[in-house]
Design a protein around this motif. Sequence first.
Motif, PDB file in Angstrom:
ATOM      1  N   SER A   1       0.825  -1.209   0.000  1.00 42.38           N
ATOM      2  CA  SER A   1       0.000   0.000   0.000  1.00 42.38           C
ATOM      3  C   SER A   1       0.861   1.262   0.000  1.00 42.38           C
ATOM      4  CB  SER A   1      -0.952   0.000   1.200  1.00 42.38           C
ATOM      5  OG  SER A   1      -0.226  -0.100   2.419  1.00 42.38           O
ATOM      6  N   MET A   2       1.609   1.503   1.079  1.00 39.36           N
ATOM      7  CA  MET A   2       2.510   2.660   1.184  1.00 39.36           C
ATOM      8  C   MET A   2       3.833   2.137   1.716  1.00 39.36           C
ATOM      9  SD  MET A   2      -0.114   5.489   2.777  1.00 39.36           S
ATOM     10  CE  MET A   2       1.065   6.842   2.715  1.00 39.36           C
ATOM     11  N   PRO A   3       4.800   1.840   0.854  1.00 42.94           N
ATOM     12  CA  PRO A   3       6.018   1.142   1.246  1.00 42.94           C
ATOM     13  C   PRO A   3       6.686   1.732   2.490  1.00 42.94           C
ATOM     14  CG  PRO A   3       5.986   1.463  -1.123  1.00 42.94           C
ATOM     15  CD  PRO A   3       4.824   2.223  -0.574  1.00 42.94           C
ATOM     16  N   PRO A   4       6.825   0.948   3.562  1.00 46.98           N
ATOM     17  CA  PRO A   4       7.412   1.458   4.803  1.00 46.98           C
ATOM     18  C   PRO A   4       8.874   1.863   4.668  1.00 46.98           C
ATOM     19  CG  PRO A   4       6.214  -0.596   5.195  1.00 46.98           C
ATOM     20  CD  PRO A   4       6.340  -0.443   3.719  1.00 46.98           C
ATOM     21  N   ARG A   5       9.605   1.316   3.682  1.00 46.35           N
ATOM     22  CA  ARG A   5      11.023   1.670   3.541  1.00 46.35           C
ATOM     23  C   ARG A   5      11.207   3.058   2.938  1.00 46.35           C
ATOM     24  NH1 ARG A   5      11.137  -3.013   0.830  1.00 46.35           N
ATOM     25  NH2 ARG A   5      12.912  -3.670   2.089  1.00 46.35           N
ATOM     26  N   VAL A   6      10.121   3.684   2.470  1.00 47.29           N
ATOM     27  CA  VAL A   6      10.172   5.064   1.996  1.00 47.29           C
ATOM     28  C   VAL A   6      10.022   5.992   3.190  1.00 47.29           C
ATOM     29  CG1 VAL A   6       9.022   6.825   0.617  1.00 47.29           C
ATOM     30  CG2 VAL A   6       9.257   4.505  -0.275  1.00 47.29           C
ATOM     31  N   LYS A   7      10.931   6.928   3.333  1.00 46.24           N
ATOM     32  CA  LYS A   7      10.818   7.899   4.430  1.00 46.24           C
ATOM     33  C   LYS A   7      10.090   9.131   3.893  1.00 46.24           C
ATOM     34  CE  LYS A   7      13.579   9.631   8.315  1.00 46.24           C
ATOM     35  NZ  LYS A   7      12.853   8.855   9.340  1.00 46.24           N
ATOM     36  N   ALA A   8       8.769   8.997   3.829  1.00 44.81           N
ATOM     37  CA  ALA A   8       7.907  10.050   3.303  1.00 44.81           C
ATOM     38  C   ALA A   8       7.068  10.630   4.434  1.00 44.81           C
ATOM     39  CB  ALA A   8       6.989   9.500   2.208  1.00 44.81           C
ATOM     40  N   PHE A   9       6.826  11.932   4.373  1.00 46.96           N
ATOM     41  CA  PHE A   9       6.016  12.571   5.407  1.00 46.96           C
ATOM     42  C   PHE A   9       4.647  11.902   5.535  1.00 46.96           C
ATOM     43  CE2 PHE A   9       8.904  16.219   4.567  1.00 46.96           C
ATOM     44  CZ  PHE A   9       9.313  16.456   5.868  1.00 46.96           C
ATOM     45  N   SER A  10       4.040  11.536   4.407  1.00 47.46           N
ATOM     46  CA  SER A  10       2.700  10.954   4.437  1.00 47.46           C
ATOM     47  C   SER A  10       2.664   9.639   5.202  1.00 47.46           C
ATOM     48  CB  SER A  10       2.175  10.756   3.011  1.00 47.46           C
ATOM     49  OG  SER A  10       3.090   9.997   2.242  1.00 47.46           O
ATOM     50  N   ASN A  11       3.754   8.879   5.166  1.00 38.66           N
ATOM     51  CA  ASN A  11       3.791   7.614   5.902  1.00 38.66           C
ATOM     52  C   ASN A  11       3.667   7.818   7.407  1.00 38.66           C
ATOM     53  OD1 ASN A  11       4.128   6.288   3.496  1.00 38.66           O
ATOM     54  ND2 ASN A  11       6.158   5.464   3.948  1.00 38.66           N
ATOM     55  N   TYR A  12       4.091   8.968   7.880  1.00 38.98           N
ATOM     56  CA  TYR A  12       4.133   9.187   9.320  1.00 38.98           C
ATOM     57  C   TYR A  12       2.770   9.490   9.924  1.00 38.98           C
ATOM     58  CZ  TYR A  12       9.125   8.659   9.683  1.00 38.98           C
ATOM     59  OH  TYR A  12      10.383   8.115   9.696  1.00 38.98           O
ATOM     60  N   HIS A  13       1.768   9.694   9.078  1.00 36.59           N
ATOM     61  CA  HIS A  13       0.420   9.855   9.631  1.00 36.59           C
ATOM     62  C   HIS A  13      -0.045   8.553  10.264  1.00 36.59           C
ATOM     63  CE1 HIS A  13      -3.391  11.717  10.292  1.00 36.59           C
ATOM     64  NE2 HIS A  13      -4.042  10.831   9.570  1.00 36.59           N
ATOM     65  N   ASN A  14       0.405   7.439   9.741  1.00 33.00           N
ATOM     66  CA  ASN A  14       0.094   6.133  10.316  1.00 33.00           C
ATOM     67  C   ASN A  14       0.582   6.071  11.772  1.00 33.00           C
ATOM     68  OD1 ASN A  14       1.519   2.868  10.029  1.00 33.00           O
ATOM     69  ND2 ASN A  14      -0.635   3.277  10.351  1.00 33.00           N
ATOM     70  N   GLY A  15       1.836   6.439  11.984  1.00 26.51           N
ATOM     71  CA  GLY A  15       2.378   6.438  13.339  1.00 26.51           C
ATOM     72  C   GLY A  15       1.750   7.496  14.221  1.00 26.51           C
ATOM     73  N   ARG A  16       1.357   8.631  13.619  1.00 29.95           N
ATOM     74  CA  ARG A  16       0.722   9.695  14.402  1.00 29.95           C
ATOM     75  C   ARG A  16      -0.593   9.214  15.010  1.00 29.95           C
ATOM     76  NH1 ARG A  16      -3.299  13.366  13.170  1.00 29.95           N
ATOM     77  NH2 ARG A  16      -3.327  15.211  14.528  1.00 29.95           N
ATOM     78  N   LEU A  17      -1.396   8.528  14.221  1.00 27.05           N
ATOM     79  CA  LEU A  17      -2.665   8.014  14.748  1.00 27.05           C
ATOM     80  C   LEU A  17      -2.424   7.037  15.894  1.00 27.05           C
ATOM     81  CD1 LEU A  17      -4.624   7.429  11.405  1.00 27.05           C
ATOM     82  CD2 LEU A  17      -5.000   9.255  13.079  1.00 27.05           C
ATOM     83  N   ALA A  18      -1.408   6.192  15.728  1.00 33.40           N
ATOM     84  CA  ALA A  18      -1.071   5.238  16.779  1.00 33.40           C
ATOM     85  C   ALA A  18      -0.570   5.961  18.029  1.00 33.40           C
ATOM     86  CB  ALA A  18      -0.029   4.255  16.271  1.00 33.40           C
ATOM     87  N   LEU A  19       0.207   7.010  17.840  1.00 36.78           N
ATOM     88  CA  LEU A  19       0.719   7.765  18.972  1.00 36.78           C
ATOM     89  C   LEU A  19      -0.408   8.446  19.742  1.00 36.78           C
ATOM     90  CD1 LEU A  19       2.962   9.060  20.654  1.00 36.78           C
ATOM     91  CD2 LEU A  19       3.152  10.828  18.898  1.00 36.78           C
ATOM     92  N   LEU A  20      -1.336   9.056  19.008  1.00 40.80           N
ATOM     93  CA  LEU A  20      -2.466   9.715  19.673  1.00 40.80           C
ATOM     94  C   LEU A  20      -3.254   8.713  20.513  1.00 40.80           C
ATOM     95  CD1 LEU A  20      -3.756  12.009  16.772  1.00 40.80           C
ATOM     96  CD2 LEU A  20      -2.378  12.671  18.759  1.00 40.80           C
ATOM     97  N   GLU A  21      -3.462   7.531  19.976  1.00 46.25           N
ATOM     98  CA  GLU A  21      -4.180   6.488  20.710  1.00 46.25           C
ATOM     99  C   GLU A  21      -3.425   6.090  21.973  1.00 46.25           C
ATOM    100  OE1 GLU A  21      -6.180   2.340  19.363  1.00 46.25           O
ATOM    101  OE2 GLU A  21      -3.994   2.416  19.184  1.00 46.25           O
ATOM    102  N   ALA A  22      -2.104   5.877  21.828  1.00 45.52           N
ATOM    103  CA  ALA A  22      -1.303   5.475  22.989  1.00 45.52           C
ATOM    104  C   ALA A  22      -1.347   6.535  24.081  1.00 45.52           C
ATOM    105  CB  ALA A  22       0.148   5.218  22.552  1.00 45.52           C
ATOM    106  N   ARG A  23      -1.198   7.804  23.706  1.00 48.58           N
ATOM    107  CA  ARG A  23      -1.204   8.877  24.709  1.00 48.58           C
ATOM    108  C   ARG A  23      -2.567   8.996  25.392  1.00 48.58           C
ATOM    109  NH1 ARG A  23       3.282  12.376  23.126  1.00 48.58           N
ATOM    110  NH2 ARG A  23       4.994  10.865  23.011  1.00 48.58           N
ATOM    111  N   GLU A  24      -3.631   8.834  24.617  1.00 47.00           N
ATOM    112  CA  GLU A  24      -4.976   8.911  25.195  1.00 47.00           C
ATOM    113  C   GLU A  24      -5.229   7.785  26.197  1.00 47.00           C
ATOM    114  OE1 GLU A  24      -7.533   8.925  21.820  1.00 47.00           O
ATOM    115  OE2 GLU A  24      -7.140  11.034  21.320  1.00 47.00           O
ATOM    116  N   ASN A  25      -4.527   6.681  26.020  1.00 44.61           N
ATOM    117  CA  ASN A  25      -4.708   5.530  26.911  1.00 44.61           C
ATOM    118  C   ASN A  25      -3.654   5.472  28.018  1.00 44.61           C
ATOM    119  OD1 ASN A  25      -6.990   4.567  25.546  1.00 44.61           O
ATOM    120  ND2 ASN A  25      -5.743   3.428  24.080  1.00 44.61           N
ATOM    121  N   GLY A  26      -2.896   6.558  28.196  1.00 42.88           N
ATOM    122  CA  GLY A  26      -1.989   6.648  29.320  1.00 42.88           C
ATOM    123  C   GLY A  26      -0.598   6.092  29.095  1.00 42.88           C
TER     124      GLY A  26
END
Length: 352
Positions: free
Chosen positions: A184-209
Amino acid sequence: MTNSTDPTRQDVSASPHAYETEHGAAADTPAGHDAPKWLWRSGSLVNWHSARVHVNAVGHASASAIFEGIRAYRAADRDSLLVFRLEDHLRRLYDSARICRLDLRHNLPELSEAVVALLRANEYRDDAYVRPWAFPSGFIKEQMVPADSPCEVIVDSWALDSTLLAPEGCRAAVSSWLRISESSMPPRVKAFSNYHNGRLALLEARENGHDWPVLLNERHKVTEGAGACLALVRNGQVITPSLTSGVLEGLTRATAITLIEEVLGLGVEQREVDRTELYLADEIFFLGTAWEILPVLSIDGLRVGDGTPGPVALQLRHEYQQVVRGRSHRYRHWLTEIPAPKAPSPLFPSNL
């Protein structure tokens, strides 16, 4: 260099004071940070406050933008700055450009010289972070950015202290968001758009303490964090998810593998990792340029080991510190040395 004959381009940086008069120069400075004096833009050092693009040149062009993050460390035993694995980072930038079908129009030696010139011009004496990045130039009106689009290349920088000597670790949690995949979006590419995936995960982790997330792939195998690779220790064996698990080809990961094998004398197994292996691990730690070596003290609320940074992570931190500060002659080839500034350089006149 900037292509002034391109009718889609408008050079708004020619009149930087128009914005500053209305909003004030300080409006552009990130909160809590002192802006450096210079950044490098498509072939030239330009004043930080005058480096602008029109708002209509952002949008779609940013969807395919790529970047690198590089650290420069102050040497421990001499008055110089040491850029860590500069050429390796820039090679990965070109790999990302190739996969994304972007035309950087600057070769690797030119960008390497740009990074060095920028660090000299900004007269850094302590640790700094350097970010080369590229985005399609001009006003991109197509949602799908055309292949082989010429790019503006920017190199910017800011002060960033190392945390290698900090005793703290972090609390992590496995995210409900899956890691982007090669199909879908190759993880080996260091593209800004790929980091939205990690951002969503980070927001979830922070919301859960928790502090940071760990993402699984579509096969529900462990991949990495929101912006760093991951390793674990179990029964004296260091294990890290394989590159085909959906992780960035991390340079800190590669450095850590070398140091663990050649200096610590431990084996490293690169393979698929089950989620439950995290719960049985003696140690877990993140590996990344910005994160460096960050121990994980708990995972999904379960204590990792005794709940403090483990011996492998601590030894690895120490050896990593030895390398990036220039104390290890064995890995000196990873460092690009820049003498610390002592006086204004004639290479960077005040009218740049």
